[in-house]
Design a protein around this motif. Structure first.
Motif, PDB file in Angstrom:
ATOM      1  N   TYR A   1      57.007  37.227  -4.211  1.00  0.00           N
ATOM      2  CA  TYR A   1      56.764  36.875  -5.613  1.00  0.00           C
ATOM      3  C   TYR A   1      55.392  36.228  -5.756  1.00  0.00           C
ATOM      4  CZ  TYR A   1      57.419  34.551 -10.147  1.00  0.00           C
ATOM      5  OH  TYR A   1      57.287  34.122 -11.438  1.00  0.00           O
ATOM      6  N   VAL A   2      54.560  36.778  -6.612  1.00  0.00           N
ATOM      7  CA  VAL A   2      53.243  36.203  -6.847  1.00  0.00           C
ATOM      8  C   VAL A   2      53.343  35.249  -8.022  1.00  0.00           C
ATOM      9  CG1 VAL A   2      50.831  36.655  -7.385  1.00  0.00           C
ATOM     10  CG2 VAL A   2      52.130  38.295  -6.034  1.00  0.00           C
ATOM     11  N   TYR A   3      53.078  33.983  -7.744  1.00  0.00           N
ATOM     12  CA  TYR A   3      53.128  32.988  -8.821  1.00  0.00           C
ATOM     13  C   TYR A   3      51.721  32.742  -9.327  1.00  0.00           C
ATOM     14  CZ  TYR A   3      54.374  28.773 -11.395  1.00  0.00           C
ATOM     15  OH  TYR A   3      54.582  27.846 -12.384  1.00  0.00           O
ATOM     16  N   THR A   4      51.515  32.898 -10.634  1.00  0.00           N
ATOM     17  CA  THR A   4      50.162  32.759 -11.179  1.00  0.00           C
ATOM     18  C   THR A   4      49.729  31.295 -11.222  1.00  0.00           C
ATOM     19  OG1 THR A   4      51.028  32.648 -13.428  1.00  0.00           O
ATOM     20  CG2 THR A   4      50.359  34.811 -12.606  1.00  0.00           C
ATOM     21  N   GLY A   5      50.677  30.376 -11.013  1.00  0.00           N
ATOM     22  CA  GLY A   5      50.280  28.968 -10.945  1.00  0.00           C
ATOM     23  C   GLY A   5      50.651  28.176 -12.176  1.00  0.00           C
ATOM     24  N   THR A   6      50.905  28.845 -13.284  1.00  0.00           N
ATOM     25  CA  THR A   6      51.338  28.122 -14.483  1.00  0.00           C
ATOM     26  C   THR A   6      52.629  28.740 -15.000  1.00  0.00           C
ATOM     27  OG1 THR A   6      49.358  29.178 -15.341  1.00  0.00           O
ATOM     28  CG2 THR A   6      49.636  26.859 -15.813  1.00  0.00           C
ATOM     29  N   ARG A   7      53.473  27.864 -15.550  1.00  0.00           N
ATOM     30  CA  ARG A   7      54.736  28.340 -16.103  1.00  0.00           C
ATOM     31  C   ARG A   7      54.501  29.155 -17.361  1.00  0.00           C
ATOM     32  NH1 ARG A   7      57.300  22.661 -16.875  1.00  0.00           N
ATOM     33  NH2 ARG A   7      56.497  21.745 -14.984  1.00  0.00           N
ATOM     34  N   ARG A   8      55.406  30.069 -17.619  1.00  0.00           N
ATOM     35  CA  ARG A   8      55.386  30.875 -18.840  1.00  0.00           C
ATOM     36  C   ARG A   8      54.036  31.550 -19.054  1.00  0.00           C
ATOM     37  NH1 ARG A   8      58.335  26.226 -21.041  1.00  0.00           N
ATOM     38  NH2 ARG A   8      56.513  25.525 -22.186  1.00  0.00           N
ATOM     39  N   ASP A   9      53.438  31.962 -17.946  1.00  0.00           N
ATOM     40  CA  ASP A   9      52.128  32.604 -18.024  1.00  0.00           C
ATOM     41  C   ASP A   9      52.357  34.108 -18.220  1.00  0.00           C
ATOM     42  OD1 ASP A   9      49.544  33.383 -17.832  1.00  0.00           O
ATOM     43  OD2 ASP A   9      49.286  32.855 -15.718  1.00  0.00           O
ATOM     44  N   TRP A  10      52.757  34.460 -19.441  1.00  0.00           N
ATOM     45  CA  TRP A  10      53.094  35.867 -19.707  1.00  0.00           C
ATOM     46  C   TRP A  10      51.871  36.745 -19.540  1.00  0.00           C
ATOM     47  CZ3 TRP A  10      57.956  37.884 -21.179  1.00  0.00           C
ATOM     48  CH2 TRP A  10      58.972  36.930 -21.240  1.00  0.00           C
ATOM     49  N   ALA A  11      50.714  36.253 -19.972  1.00  0.00           N
ATOM     50  CA  ALA A  11      49.507  37.063 -19.877  1.00  0.00           C
ATOM     51  C   ALA A  11      49.118  37.285 -18.414  1.00  0.00           C
ATOM     52  CB  ALA A  11      48.367  36.377 -20.625  1.00  0.00           C
ATOM     53  N   GLY A  12      49.176  36.206 -17.605  1.00  0.00           N
ATOM     54  CA  GLY A  12      48.766  36.310 -16.208  1.00  0.00           C
ATOM     55  C   GLY A  12      49.636  37.273 -15.425  1.00  0.00           C
ATOM     56  N   ALA A  13      50.975  37.133 -15.567  1.00  0.00           N
ATOM     57  CA  ALA A  13      51.878  38.018 -14.840  1.00  0.00           C
ATOM     58  C   ALA A  13      51.738  39.447 -15.347  1.00  0.00           C
ATOM     59  CB  ALA A  13      53.317  37.529 -14.996  1.00  0.00           C
ATOM     60  N   GLY A  14      51.558  39.575 -16.671  1.00  0.00           N
ATOM     61  CA  GLY A  14      51.383  40.914 -17.248  1.00  0.00           C
ATOM     62  C   GLY A  14      50.147  41.604 -16.688  1.00  0.00           C
ATOM     63  N   ASN A  15      49.053  40.849 -16.561  1.00  0.00           N
ATOM     64  CA  ASN A  15      47.815  41.432 -16.027  1.00  0.00           C
ATOM     65  C   ASN A  15      47.989  41.934 -14.609  1.00  0.00           C
ATOM     66  OD1 ASN A  15      46.336  41.088 -18.304  1.00  0.00           O
ATOM     67  ND2 ASN A  15      45.505  39.086 -17.691  1.00  0.00           N
ATOM     68  N   LEU A  16      48.708  41.153 -13.786  1.00  0.00           N
ATOM     69  CA  LEU A  16      48.910  41.552 -12.396  1.00  0.00           C
ATOM     70  C   LEU A  16      49.624  42.905 -12.329  1.00  0.00           C
ATOM     71  CD1 LEU A  16      49.935  38.200 -10.685  1.00  0.00           C
ATOM     72  CD2 LEU A  16      47.951  39.594 -10.144  1.00  0.00           C
ATOM     73  N   PHE A  17      50.630  43.068 -13.184  1.00  0.00           N
ATOM     74  CA  PHE A  17      51.376  44.331 -13.159  1.00  0.00           C
ATOM     75  C   PHE A  17      50.555  45.459 -13.789  1.00  0.00           C
ATOM     76  CE2 PHE A  17      54.204  47.477 -15.052  1.00  0.00           C
ATOM     77  CZ  PHE A  17      54.975  47.822 -13.960  1.00  0.00           C
ATOM     78  N   ASN A  18      49.974  45.166 -14.956  1.00  0.00           N
ATOM     79  CA  ASN A  18      49.261  46.224 -15.676  1.00  0.00           C
ATOM     80  C   ASN A  18      48.065  46.749 -14.897  1.00  0.00           C
ATOM     81  OD1 ASN A  18      51.104  45.719 -17.633  1.00  0.00           O
ATOM     82  ND2 ASN A  18      49.689  44.749 -19.066  1.00  0.00           N
ATOM     83  N   SER A  19      47.475  45.899 -14.054  1.00  0.00           N
ATOM     84  CA  SER A  19      46.308  46.355 -13.301  1.00  0.00           C
ATOM     85  C   SER A  19      46.719  46.898 -11.927  1.00  0.00           C
ATOM     86  CB  SER A  19      45.315  45.199 -13.144  1.00  0.00           C
ATOM     87  OG  SER A  19      45.939  44.134 -12.472  1.00  0.00           O
ATOM     88  N   GLY A  20      48.029  47.060 -11.705  1.00  0.00           N
ATOM     89  CA  GLY A  20      48.494  47.703 -10.477  1.00  0.00           C
ATOM     90  C   GLY A  20      48.392  46.833  -9.240  1.00  0.00           C
ATOM     91  N   ARG A  21      48.326  45.496  -9.405  1.00  0.00           N
ATOM     92  CA  ARG A  21      48.223  44.640  -8.229  1.00  0.00           C
ATOM     93  C   ARG A  21      49.575  44.127  -7.740  1.00  0.00           C
ATOM     94  NH1 ARG A  21      43.582  40.507  -9.433  1.00  0.00           N
ATOM     95  NH2 ARG A  21      44.470  40.727 -11.494  1.00  0.00           N
ATOM     96  N   VAL A  22      50.622  44.336  -8.555  1.00  0.00           N
ATOM     97  CA  VAL A  22      51.990  44.177  -8.071  1.00  0.00           C
ATOM     98  C   VAL A  22      52.761  45.411  -8.526  1.00  0.00           C
ATOM     99  CG1 VAL A  22      51.990  41.646  -8.120  1.00  0.00           C
ATOM    100  CG2 VAL A  22      52.773  42.930 -10.111  1.00  0.00           C
TER     101      VAL A  22
END
Lengths: 474, 402
Positions: free
Chosen positions: A256-277
């Protein structure tokens, strides 16, 4: 300096202003403002702006103003402050966790009280029996509509199938256990630096609540606060602790990649949308975003029901999202306009259109029918680039976009009971913060879940006890 | 039921205060009755003022020792305040001076029997504003601290000193206080030493020195929130510039915001950067005030640049340094809130929740105004305490004249 003239002008101006304020009539020449606080700032925000413009064209005596003070938490906090300062907006979008508080606060007038049995308001049809049942069972209080349902979603799984197929996994994982083994298979890719990690999703308590519902477990006592007012959090049940342990295992193994902040919808979304998870959880309201990202990144997107704990039988999922509440004490004309706008925004065509713009489930049964039998001239498809509505080729929206059906299927397969109806208690907003912090402590610091959540329970229970004391008569 | 009856308590304090003042003004073994009376009055007023918002609740039977201790402390402080006034009044009167200051009689002083009244009249507007916007809210904050109050809730409830005592017993609060001191120490040290260094450098006769000065002072015009946003972009662990450079040059990635120690460091650096312009500005002004002859004389006497700086420049800057220490400490206590909110939101796992940020978390997010009120009062007392200590400690070392 001669102060007489400016003073005179000031007095005159004040007199004039007070004259206007006392006799408010909404006319085309001086339309009444209807301020709406809502959370969307992306293309879903464009959609509601466009809808407001349409409404303003139909009703020139009103001017609906769309404002975006921040996320759900910010709206709830700032609305409370605005009320205390006597300057609230006419309409506020209050999320699921704010339900009990909004009902207790006395800030809002119940939608049913405004409608008062009428079939239409300013020509906009009411027909609340057309609202889909998961939303009506969540948002009605003692059988009455306190607010007007709008954006309703549920959480679903998203996968980048190009990456998964690379390691021989041909179907999107549907359970925690399947996800763990998929991540194990992907680990060489992570070690080689091709991926940031196996999975990432917003560290949001909403998923925890979903998993509890799936396992037929309540978050608060008195049947999730639906049988009677809740008085206690249920944070040390086996079901709840299994979630904490799941997070810990995912994180310890580096899946699980944790972006470091809670409820970071944008950060987690970026990781998936850019194909890094390869895998993510999100709201079904993210469907349009993800579809666009898959198109841009040229990868195969799959959606599935939210992954569940295979050790327990499946019960059902909760909805998420928010409803629109109308402030109490508005001028009667403004109140009518606010209600008319909400009914307009949620009519059959508009709610179908909002579904295409976002992925929020169509809030009316008639909208589902419309989406299955599209004809040219319906103009419900939201064109993200041109910020306008157009027709789309084909007649059945769900055949063209199967990813938009997942949420509806998941909700249709859910058992309807108080576990899947979702929790209802006054300090839900604050408690979400406390549980998330505890979950972080377990995941990042490897703390003992029982110890952590016993402490979180003590603190949350005290908050709830105080709240119940301050908001009820005994 | 009380552990000690309010009457008994009041009687005891009145007796003790009376004895104290009587003892202080005893004269040739004789007791002065008006000193005894003034002491008794002070004790009465002190107890009444202290227990007015509390109604002696701290001495109820079911309260714990901490409540009683705090109750005694408040009575003591209030009584001491009135004793101090009585003592001052008696001292003035007993040496035959009036209560109003005597007008000094050198040239240029407004001489009139009404002069003291005029002084009072001139001070009145400030006093009114301070009372409305500072003293009254301060008292209200204390009262809020004695209640269970939720923003927007229809009811409140009196809870005695629970909001204060719960702070003492909460390890998280002690952590926040400790962290606040660490941040304050870090910000003051970094912002002041770098500020002085830079001020010294741009004070050199360089070409375009004015441009450098303007550019270096600029950060002070940026609000802490914006500074937070800037550093968030720089320090973001995944997409930030700093980690990109570190990775390319040294092959390391630092979890600037995801690790308790580094997150605290990030906050200190951001806040120090934000505050540094202010320090540079004042240090430049201070340096301009030092006449070059002094340094010139020193160098003729054989002092090198370091000796000149430490023996001449630094002592002469002391009024500025002192002022800056106070303002920087206050900045670090209260203003770093914006930086924390943007950079870490108190994370990871509440590791960067400073005392001020906790007030926000408890009061604004948690809507618990009672607890937030108690916390802000504690914070106020600490800052007042630090300022007093700094005034005391620097009295010998600060020289305001050459």
């Amino acid at each position: 300096m001669n102060l007489k003239q400016p003073l005179l002008a000031l007095v005159l101006g004040l007199v004039l202003l007070s004259g206007f304020a006392s006799s408010q009539t909404c006319t085309e020449a001086s339309p009444c403002d209807i301020t709406v606080w809502q959370i969307f700032a992306d293309h879903r925000g464009d959609w509601i702006m466009d809808t407001a413009t349409r409404f303003n064209d139909l009703y020139p005596q009103y001017n609906v103003v769309i404002e975006n003070p921040g996320d759900y938490f910010a709206i709830l906090d700032q609305y409370t402050l605005a009320q205390e300062q006597g300057n609230p907006p006419a309409i506020a979008q209050i999320f699921d966790a704010g339900l009990q508080f909004a009902a207790d606060s006395g800030y809002f007038k119940y939608a049913d009280d405004i409608i008062d049995g009428r079939e239409e308001v300013l020509g906009q049809e009411v027909n609340f029996s057309d609202i889909v049942s998961p939303a009506s069972s969540y948002y009605t209080i003692d059988g009455r509509w306190a607010s007007v349902a709008w954006n309703t979603s549920t959480s679903i799984s998203y996968a980048n199938m190009d990456i998964l197929k690379d390691v021989g996994i041909n179907a999107i994982p549907t359970t925690w256990q399947e996800l763990l083994s998929a991540c194990e298979a992907l680990q060489p890719k992570v070690d080689a630096g091709e991926l940031e990690g196996c999975a990432s999703w917003p560290f949001d308590n909403w998923f925890t609540e979903q998993w509890l519902a799936q396992m037929n477990q309540y978050l608060v006592n008195n049947e999730n606060g639906r049988a009677e007012r809740a008085t206690e959090l249920l944070l040390t049940t086996d079901e709840f602790l299994s979630i904490a342990n799941f997070y810990r295992e995912l994180f310890e193994k580096g899946y699980y990649v944790y972006t470091g902040t809670r409820r970071d919808w944008a950060g987690a979304g970026n990781l998936f949308n850019s194909g890094r998870v390869a895998f993510s959880l999100s709201s079904s309201a993210d469907a349009r975003n993800k579809v666009e990202a898959a198109k841009a990144g040229d990868f195969e997107l799959a959606t599935g029901k939210l992954i569940r704990n295979a050790d327990y039988d499946y019960n059902g999922n909760i909805i998420g999202g928010a409803t629109m509440w109308i402030t109490a004490g508005l001028e009667p004309e403004v109140e009518e306009g606010a209600m008319a706008f909400l009914l307009f925004m949620n009519n059959t065509e508009n709610s179908a259109s909002f579904h295409t713009a976002s992925g929020y489930i169509p809030i009316r049964n008639s909208s589902v029918e419309l989406l299955q039998n599209l004809k040219s001239g319906n103009n419900v498809f939201w064109d993200v680039d041109n910020k306008s509505r157009t027709d789309i080729e084909g007649s059945n929206w769900y055949e063209i976009n199967p990813n938009f059906l997942t949420a509806s299927v998941q909700l249709a397969e859910s058992n309807v009971n108080n576990a899947s109806a979702g929790a209802k208690f006054g300090t839900f907003r604050e408690t979400r913060d406390l549980i998330e912090a505890g979950m972080e402590d377990v995941m990042l610091n490897g703390k003992d879940p029982v110890q952590v959540f016993t402490a979180v329970k003590t603190e949350s229970d005290k908050l709830l006890e105080d709240y119940n004391f301050l908001y009820t008569d005994n | 039921m009380f552990i000690i009856s309010p009457w008994l308590l009041t009687a005891f304090v009145v007796f003790a205060a009376s004895a104290f003042l009587g003892f202080a003004f005893r004269w040739q073994g004789q007791v002065r009755y008006w000193a005894l009376a003034a002491g008794g009055l002070s004790g009465l007023l002190g107890t009444q003022l202290a227990m007015w918002p509390l109604a002696y609740c701290t001495f109820e039977l079911e309260r714990m020792w901490l409540d009683r201790f705090l109750g005694c402390l408040i009575v003591l402080v209030c009584t001491a305040f009135f004793l101090w006034i009585s003592h001052w009044v008696i001292s003035r009167l007993s040496v035959g001076e009036g209560l109003l200051p005597k007008a000094e009689t050198y040239a240029g002083v407004f001489r009139s029997p009404l002069a003291p009244l005029l002084t009072a009249l001139c001070l009145l507007p400030t006093l009114i504003i301070l009372s409305i916007f500072h003293y009254y809210p301060l008292f209200q904050t204390f009262r809020l601290g004695t209640r269970l109050v939720r923003l927007g809730a229809p009811k409140t409830k009196f809870v005695c000193l629970d909001n204060y005592t719960s702070l003492f017993l909460d390890p998280n609060y002690w952590y926040s206080l400790g962290l606040t001191f660490v941040i304050a120490l870090g910000v003051v040290t970094v912002a002041m030493s770098l500020g002085l260094l830079i001020a010294q450098m741009v004070n050199l006769p360089l070409r375009g020195a004015n441009i450098y000065r303007a550019l270096l002072i600029w950060p002070v015009a940026i609000s802490p929130v914006v500074a937070g946003v800037l550093f968030q972009l720089l320090l973001n662990p995944v997409t930030g510039v700093v980690n990109h450079l570190l990775e390319n040059s040294l092959g390391v990635r630092i979890p600037w915001l995801g690790h308790a120690g580094f997150a605290t460091l990030s906050i200190v650096l951001t806040a120090a950067w934000n505050q540094m312009g202010f320090n540079i500005l004042f240090f430049i002004a201070g340096l301009k005030n030092i006449s070059p002859e002094l340094l010139e004389a020193a160098s003729i006497d054989g002092a090198n640049a370091f000796q000149g700086f430490f023996r001449i420049t630094l002592p002469l800057l002391s009024p500025f340094t002192f002022f800056l220490i106070v303002t920087n400490t206050i900045y670090a206590f209260f203003q770093t809130f914006g930086v924390i909110d943007i950079l870490t939101r108190g994370g990871p796992v509440n590791a960067t929740v400073s005392a001020m940020y906790r007030v926000y978390v408890v009061g604004v997010l948690g809507k618990d105004l009672g607890k937030a009120g108690a916390q802000s009062l504690v914070l106020l007392l600490i800052v007042v305490g630090i300022t007093i200590l700094q005034f005391r400690g620097s009295q010998e070392r600060v020289s305001y004249g050459v």
